[in-house]
Design a protein around this motif. Structure first.
Motif, PDB file in Angstrom:
ATOM      1  N   UNK A   1      -0.333  19.326   7.440  1.00  0.00           N
ATOM      2  CA  UNK A   1      -0.232  17.996   8.058  1.00  0.00           C
ATOM      3  C   UNK A   1      -1.485  17.178   7.787  1.00  0.00           C
ATOM      4  N   UNK A   2      -1.299  15.888   7.776  1.00  0.00           N
ATOM      5  CA  UNK A   2      -2.453  15.025   7.595  1.00  0.00           C
ATOM      6  C   UNK A   2      -2.072  13.583   7.859  1.00  0.00           C
ATOM      7  N   UNK A   3      -3.093  12.757   7.957  1.00  0.00           N
ATOM      8  CA  UNK A   3      -2.826  11.331   8.178  1.00  0.00           C
ATOM      9  C   UNK A   3      -2.166  10.734   6.952  1.00  0.00           C
ATOM     10  N   UNK A   4      -1.081  10.010   7.193  1.00  0.00           N
ATOM     11  CA  UNK A   4      -0.384   9.348   6.100  1.00  0.00           C
ATOM     12  C   UNK A   4      -0.152   7.898   6.510  1.00  0.00           C
ATOM     13  N   UNK A   5      -0.662   6.957   5.723  1.00  0.00           N
ATOM     14  CA  UNK A   5      -0.420   5.551   6.067  1.00  0.00           C
ATOM     15  C   UNK A   5       1.070   5.236   6.012  1.00  0.00           C
ATOM     16  N   UNK A   6       1.484   4.327   6.834  1.00  0.00           N
ATOM     17  CA  UNK A   6       2.880   3.895   6.790  1.00  0.00           C
ATOM     18  C   UNK A   6       3.066   2.908   5.647  1.00  0.00           C
ATOM     19  N   UNK A   7       4.335   2.691   5.317  1.00  0.00           N
ATOM     20  CA  UNK A   7       4.640   1.666   4.332  1.00  0.00           C
ATOM     21  C   UNK A   7       4.310   2.094   2.914  1.00  0.00           C
ATOM     22  N   UNK A   8       4.417   1.117   2.034  1.00  0.00           N
ATOM     23  CA  UNK A   8       4.263   1.361   0.599  1.00  0.00           C
ATOM     24  C   UNK A   8       2.797   1.227   0.210  1.00  0.00           C
ATOM     25  N   UNK A   9       2.248   2.251  -0.347  1.00  0.00           N
ATOM     26  CA  UNK A   9       0.890   2.176  -0.919  1.00  0.00           C
ATOM     27  C   UNK A   9       0.842   3.128  -2.093  1.00  0.00           C
ATOM     28  N   UNK A  10      -0.078   2.902  -2.973  1.00  0.00           N
ATOM     29  CA  UNK A  10      -0.201   3.801  -4.120  1.00  0.00           C
ATOM     30  C   UNK A  10      -1.609   4.373  -4.194  1.00  0.00           C
ATOM     31  N   UNK A  11      -1.675   5.621  -4.620  1.00  0.00           N
ATOM     32  CA  UNK A  11      -2.958   6.265  -4.913  1.00  0.00           C
ATOM     33  C   UNK A  11      -3.110   6.208  -6.427  1.00  0.00           C
ATOM     34  N   UNK A  12      -4.153   5.584  -6.925  1.00  0.00           N
ATOM     35  CA  UNK A  12      -4.221   5.377  -8.374  1.00  0.00           C
ATOM     36  C   UNK A  12      -4.234   6.690  -9.164  1.00  0.00           C
ATOM     37  N   UNK A  13      -3.428   6.727 -10.195  1.00  0.00           N
ATOM     38  CA  UNK A  13      -3.403   7.894 -11.087  1.00  0.00           C
ATOM     39  C   UNK A  13      -4.632   7.827 -11.983  1.00  0.00           C
ATOM     40  N   UNK A  14      -5.336   8.947 -12.104  1.00  0.00           N
ATOM     41  CA  UNK A  14      -6.519   8.962 -12.954  1.00  0.00           C
ATOM     42  C   UNK A  14      -7.821   8.794 -12.192  1.00  0.00           C
ATOM     43  N   UNK A  15      -7.726   8.774 -10.860  1.00  0.00           N
ATOM     44  CA  UNK A  15      -8.945   8.660 -10.059  1.00  0.00           C
ATOM     45  C   UNK A  15      -9.112   9.911  -9.215  1.00  0.00           C
ATOM     46  N   UNK A  16     -10.264  10.564  -9.362  1.00  0.00           N
ATOM     47  CA  UNK A  16     -10.569  11.708  -8.512  1.00  0.00           C
ATOM     48  C   UNK A  16     -11.085  11.195  -7.174  1.00  0.00           C
ATOM     49  N   UNK A  17     -11.156  12.095  -6.179  1.00  0.00           N
ATOM     50  CA  UNK A  17     -11.676  11.720  -4.865  1.00  0.00           C
ATOM     51  C   UNK A  17     -12.814  12.655  -4.498  1.00  0.00           C
ATOM     52  N   UNK A  18     -13.921  12.080  -4.061  1.00  0.00           N
ATOM     53  CA  UNK A  18     -15.021  12.915  -3.581  1.00  0.00           C
ATOM     54  C   UNK A  18     -14.698  13.259  -2.132  1.00  0.00           C
ATOM     55  N   UNK A  19     -14.346  14.512  -1.874  1.00  0.00           N
ATOM     56  CA  UNK A  19     -13.922  14.929  -0.531  1.00  0.00           C
ATOM     57  C   UNK A  19     -15.099  15.312   0.339  1.00  0.00           C
ATOM     58  N   UNK A  20     -16.227  15.621  -0.284  1.00  0.00           N
ATOM     59  CA  UNK A  20     -17.413  15.978   0.475  1.00  0.00           C
ATOM     60  C   UNK A  20     -18.602  15.700  -0.438  1.00  0.00           C
TER      61      UNK A  20
END
Lengths: 468, 334, 339
Positions: C191-210
């Motif tokens: 489980x995790x927080x998920x924004x409502x509605x339509x949004x996109x996470x860009x393909x090709x972008x990493x995320x710094x998690x820490x």
């Protein structure tokens, strides 16, 4: 026709080698397969056999000469062959554009002739001629360390790394830069010695002549003798508990290392030079075959001897040997070398054992008694500085160990805080490994019975296999 | 029907102009491939090519009842389908010559030539690769209600691919508007259908997919037109897929590397004697659609068009080598 | 931190990874008639992992279309449909079964635009439940990111959170080219927080998690969570780890990884696919070729899957892919100069 004797490539990334000892004098006869000369590289020492039978002549690379791989060092002439005035290479050089004599080995030889100028026998090997100085391998360093050194204008070759196999990492460079920027205290290099409590006044000491001291205890059985090589700041007497456990079936021979015990004080420039003295002592014993056992620094020396004198080896026993990784508790070594009385020696000695209580006051007092020679202690401090700069083992014998073919046993205490036992994992596949729990850096003192049992098995296996 | 029952289907059902254009397309295919072969031998074209000389009736007649909205999927032997579906030989030659003016800007070559705007979804280098794609195109038509039909060309070799089974099964299960046209030229490379296929006629396979299956003389223009257009009509009516097998023959080898060790000269000559172009031309003349002059005029015009096409291609632009990765992904929209 | 591009009004709440994917597909089906779902047992069954769930009830069997057990044909139909105007989302029951459809994915979908000189577009999405840890053994547990990542023309993503699972799926749908999404089976219930509605996470972008100073760990999918757990333990030991969630195998986010390695000087790649010739090899080579090279202060380490099929026995199965303690050990060894 003369047979060219070359300096062979004996190690994968070897570019040059040092001719350390000639076993045969020029003008003497030699048989093919005889030990002819010893070479030393950064990683190895090796005995080279004569490639032909005949008279050795034109030794253009005397002891102490550094020679590129593949270059001629001498020639062997057949018994009935006329030996010319000049070596084939020198002839070619002298005649210059004139037609070279039939025997001229050509360009390689000319190069050697240039590099190997005649020099006195005692010439220091660390001063090779300019043309071969560039043969030094690049130091092992991380890209970040290289970049930092480049920026600071620092020569990496002057550093010893704290990483695996002496790899220089960026903090090593940072420390060096910091050290350069800080005004140097009177005595010790700050990067090596963090805040000495009471810096001893610099002690001068002088070299003493003579060969290494060797003591022997006759055995009653017919097995090959056991040769023991002690560790840093110890001496032959340290083997007593284990000798007792080994019993008197075999002859026991102890070598005192240079600057230790009854051996003379020597200025040591490198581990290779240090080990060479022990090789000489071993050679002088003229043994047909021996079980060689070394502890700590003596273990590293034993590996060197085994590497260069494989034919004289029956087995190799290593107790917490040095030379298998960079880590070492340099603080303790210096603490022991510096201590001038039992009160300051005891706390350091306690670090050697897993159980500090095992080091009694009596033990410390007895140890101090054998260390009363102030010059010897100073010589040992200098030795430690050479061999363990910045608290790092500056020499690596893992390749030499890999070449050992005789039965091999490594004994290590799992609580060894001087040399980490995991260095034992560098041993080749055929080695047997004895790890002793609740044992520190001196298993032969902490658990003499266990060590003697392990070594006794090794000797029996080795003699059984050599008969087979 | 306007004419009596002995008149061939095509003559009865298509305008004279449509039939003349069909003959012209057949000549275009023949001369295009001869021109391509000649250019290849002159070293103007690299790679290889799979010629369909001898199969022109199947390609053109199968496309006869299709509009630009209808789709086809093609095969590695696809030049005929491409011209049959309306492509220009100039841009096809340009593709052959690897030029920017080619249909695929020089990225595809012989095996991928397609005029997508005419409904050709592409030749395919993978045997059977186009069959599921055709079914997908038919799914789009059904899902969006476009009324388009897809004709899926494949060879006898592809009928033994797993994709054939999976795709035909789905086409029926979902009742999709697709016509599977098997051009059975008797050999998958060197292996004859007798040696490779469990059934005598590939159309017999249709029964396993609960769809009509029919085998016709693939060198008879009208027979092909009749079978395929009936299947297209059926598909358009929403009655599902069909399988039509056109028995034909390639005069040339499988590709330029073929040394023709598996066919006899007699067999090849017998099929050349059944030239689909001459048969169709004679049929049109017999029914008064064209006379000899008109036939020669159509042939000469096609020959002229091919020559102009080669000239156009030779004068084309080489792609910039800096654009080797262009068209891998969609270009960023402004 | 690369925040997803969001519509300003979006709200956030907890959803599972599977629910987030389902929500994305529901939004897409509702928004665009061209979107269809295809796959085996995705209708009334709700999908092998209950990802499509009740969508068939909302959108009917034509738009949530059960296919026969025909991976090659099904994938090909999806390619043909995409080529002609639909926007299919094709679900493989297990990514392992995509091996049956390699022809259509690799030869057709990936290359169609290029072969046709930019004149065609194949906007298809392949969803692939992936990875080990379910006891399903060798043919239901593989991680094929590197396989597909090796194919120009495909985009390959690996969401590690419910938020990204939705955002990357919607980004894939908006993408004009074929996108392969590897969904880790062990994450479906996360489980995790998920924004409502339509949004996109860009393909090709990493995320710094820490963020951290001592060491960069580049991880993907479930390995992100193992790396984060390891980073917690290591932090207590004074080792400060930066964890990058790769998110996209192709294209790969060079900038984020290079910037991180320039900062820390140490890199461990953690991925579930077989270690040899895997994603970690690519990242390692990329760093070696980049200007981060001069900042490297230790060898690069790769932790990947064992050189073996995924075994059945639970202990063996765990041993076959990197676990949190493996990451901790590798990090300690690296920072303490043992390697």
């Amino acid at each position: 026709m003369a047979t060219e004797v070359i300096l062979p490539k004996v190690d994968m990334d070897m570019e040059s080698g040092l001719v350390s000892v000639w076993h045969v004098a020029a003008g003497s006869s030699v048989s093919k397969g005889d030990a002819l000369f010893d070479i030393e590289t950064d990683k190895a020492a090796m005995e080279i056999e004569a490639p032909a039978s005949g008279i050795l002549a034109h030794v253009i690379a005397p002891e102490g000469t550094k020679v590129p791989v593949g270059s001629a060092v001498a020639w062997i002439y057949a018994e009935n062959e006329t030996i010319p005035e000049a070596a084939p290479g020198e002839a070619a050089q002298a005649t210059d554009v004139a037609a070279p004599p039939a025997a001229a080995p050509g360009a390689t030889c000319t190069k050697v002739a240039e590099a190997a100028e005649p020099r006195p026998a005692d010439t220091r090997p660390e001063q090779p001629s300019g043309s071969v100085e560039t043969d030094e391998p690049r130091p092992r360093a991380t890209p970040a360390a290289r970049a930092a050194a480049r920026t600071a204008g620092l020569d990496l070759a002057r550093l010893v790394g704290s990483g695996p196999q002496g790899r220089i990492q960026s903090d090593d460079v940072a420390r060096e830069i910091e050290a350069r920027e800080r005004p140097a205290p009177a005595v010790e290099t700050p990067s090596r010695q963090p805040a000495p409590e009471a810096p001893a006044a610099p002690v001068s000491w002088t070299e003493r002549p003579g060969a290494l001291a060797v003591t022997r205890r006759k055995g009653q059985g017919s097995g090959a003798p056991v040769v023991l090589v002690h560790g840093f700041a110890a001496d032959a007497t340290g083997w007593a508990p284990m000798e007792k456990a080994l019993g008197n079936a075999r002859e026991i021979i102890r070598i005192d290392l240079a600057c230790h015990g009854r051996s003379p004080l020597k200025r040591i420039e490198s581990f290779a030079a240090f080990a060479r003295l022990a090789v000489q002592a071993f050679d002088d014993l003229n043994l047909d075959g021996a079980h060689l056992v070394g502890h700590s620094l003596g273990g590293a020396v034993a590996m060197s001897i085994a590497d260069i004198r494989p034919r004289a080896m029956r087995s190799l026993g290593l107790i917490a040997p040095a030379g298998l990784g960079p880590e070492i508790d340099g603080e303790t070594l210096l603490g022991i070398a510096r201590a001038s009385r039992a009160e300051s020696l005891a706390p350091w000695l306690k670090r050697l054992a897993a159980d500090p209580e095992a080091i009694s006051w009596d033990f410390a007092q007895a140890a101090m008694l054998s260390r009363m020679d102030e010059e010897m202690r100073a010589a040992q401090r200098d030795l430690a500085d050479r061999l363990f700069p910045d608290g790092t083992q500056g020499f690596d014998l893992s390749a030499a160990l890999g070449r050992v073919e005789v039965p091999l046993r490594v004994i290590w205490g799992k609580q060894d805080s001087i040399l980490p036992w995991r260095h034992a994992l560098r041993a080749p596949d055929h080695a047997s490994l004895t790890l002793l729990d609740k044992v520190g850096h001196i298993p032969h003192i902490e658990r003499p019975q266990a060590c003697a049992k392990a070594l006794g098995e090794l000797f029996v296996i080795a003699e059984a296999s050599s008969r087979g | 029907m306007a004419k009596d029952d002995n008149t061939p289907f095509a003559i009865r059902n298509y305008e004279a102009e449509t039939l003349r254009k069909a003959l012209r397309k057949m000549y275009l295919i023949r001369f295009f491939e001869e021109g391509a072969e000649d250019s290849y031998m002159r070293g103007l074209i690299h790679g290889t090519m799979h010629l369909s000389i001898g199969q022109e009736a199947s390609a053109v007649a199968s496309c006869l009842s299709l509009t630009d909205e209808d789709k086809i999927t093609s095969t590695h032997r696809g030049h005929g389908h491409c011209i049959g579906k309306g492509a220009e030989v100039g841009r096809m030659f340009a593709e052959f010559f690897g030029k920017e003016e080619g249909y695929c800007h020089g990225r595809g070559g012989s095996m991928h030539i397609a005029d997508v705007t005419k409904g050709n979804l592409g030749a395919n280098g993978i045997v059977g690769g186009g069959i599921p794609i055709a079914v997908g195109a038919a799914l789009t038509a059904k899902q969006l209600g476009t009324g388009a039909v897809t004709v899926c060309f494949f060879g006898d070799g592809a009928n033994n691919e797993g994709a054939f089974h999976e795709a035909l099964n789905m086409a029926t299960v979902w009742q999709l508007p697709v016509v599977f046209v098997c051009e059975n030229n008797k050999y998958g490379m060197s292996t004859s259908t007798e040696r490779s296929t469990a059934v005598k006629n590939i159309s017999e396979r249709a029964a396993a997919y609960r769809m009509p299956g029919r085998t016709v003389d693939g060198n008879d223009f009208s027979a092909v037109a009749e079978a395929v257009s009936e299947a297209v009509d059926r598909a358009r009516r929403g009655e599902g897929p069909s399988l039509v097998e056109n028995l034909t023959y390639r005069w040339r080898g499988h590709s330029k590397s073929d040394r023709n060790r598996y066919r006899t000269k007699e067999e090849i000559d017998a099929w050349i004697a059944r030239d689909p172009i001459l048969r169709f031309r004679d049929e049109l003349m017999a029914h008064g659609i064209i006379d000899v002059d008109a036939a020669e005029g159509i042939e000469a015009a096609a020959r002229q068009e091919v020559e102009e096409g080669i000239a156009f291609a030779k004068g084309g632009t080489a792609p910039s080598v800096t654009e080797v990765t262009r068209y891998v992904h969609a270009e960023a929209r402004p | 931190m690369n925040a997803p591009t969001r519509h300003p009004e979006v709200q956030s709440r907890e959803l599972s990874y599977a629910e987030a994917i389902r929500e994305a597909m529901g939004l897409a089906l509702a928004r665009d008639e061209r979107v269809i779902l295809m796959g085996e047992d995705i209708g009334v069954y709700g999908g092998a992992f209950q990802v499509t769930g009740d969508l068939v009830e909302r959108f009917g069997p034509d738009r949530v279309r059960d296919t026969p057990i025909s991976e090659l044909g099904g994938a090909g139909v999806a390619v043909g449909a995409a080529l002609t105007g639909l926007r299919p989302i094709f679900e493989f029951q297990f990514s392992d079964f995509a091996t049956l459809a390699m022809e259509q994915i690799v030869n057709q979908a990936a290359k169609m635009r290029y072969m046709l000189g930019g004149e065609a577009s194949v906007p298809v999405v392949f969803r692939m439940p992936s990875g080990s840890g379910t006891g399903a053994a060798a043919q239901h547990s593989q991680s094929f990111e590197a396989w597909f990542g090796h194919v120009p023309g495909l985009k390959v993503v690996q969401p590690s959170t419910p938020e990204d699972a939705k955002g990357l799926l919607l980004a894939a749908l908006e993408d004009p080219d074929p996108v392969v999404i590897f969904e880790h089976k062990l994450l479906y219930k996360m489980k995790g927080h998920v924004p409502e509605g339509w949004y996109t996470t860009p393909i090709g972008k990493a995320a710094v998690r820490r963020t951290g100073r001592d060491l960069t760990i580049v991880a993907s999918a479930i390995m992100v969570h193992r790396a984060l757990a390891a980073a917690e333990t290591l932090a207590a030991e004074g080792i400060d780890v930066e964890v990058i969630d790769l998110r996209s195998v192709r294209p790969i986010d060079r900038e984020t990884i290079i910037a991180s390695v320039r900062k820390t000087g140490r890199l461990i790649c953690v991925y579930e696919g077989v270690r040899t010739l895997g994603v970690g090899a690519e990242i390692s080579a990329m760093i070696a070729e980049s200007d981060a090279f001069d900042y490297l202060d230790a060898p690069i380490l790769r932790l990947g899957g064992a050189e073996a099929p995924i075994p059945y026995n639970p202990d063996l199965e765990k041993a076959a892919v990197p676990q949190t303690p493996d990451i901790e050990t590798a990090a300690r060894r690296l920072v303490r100069k043992e390697v």
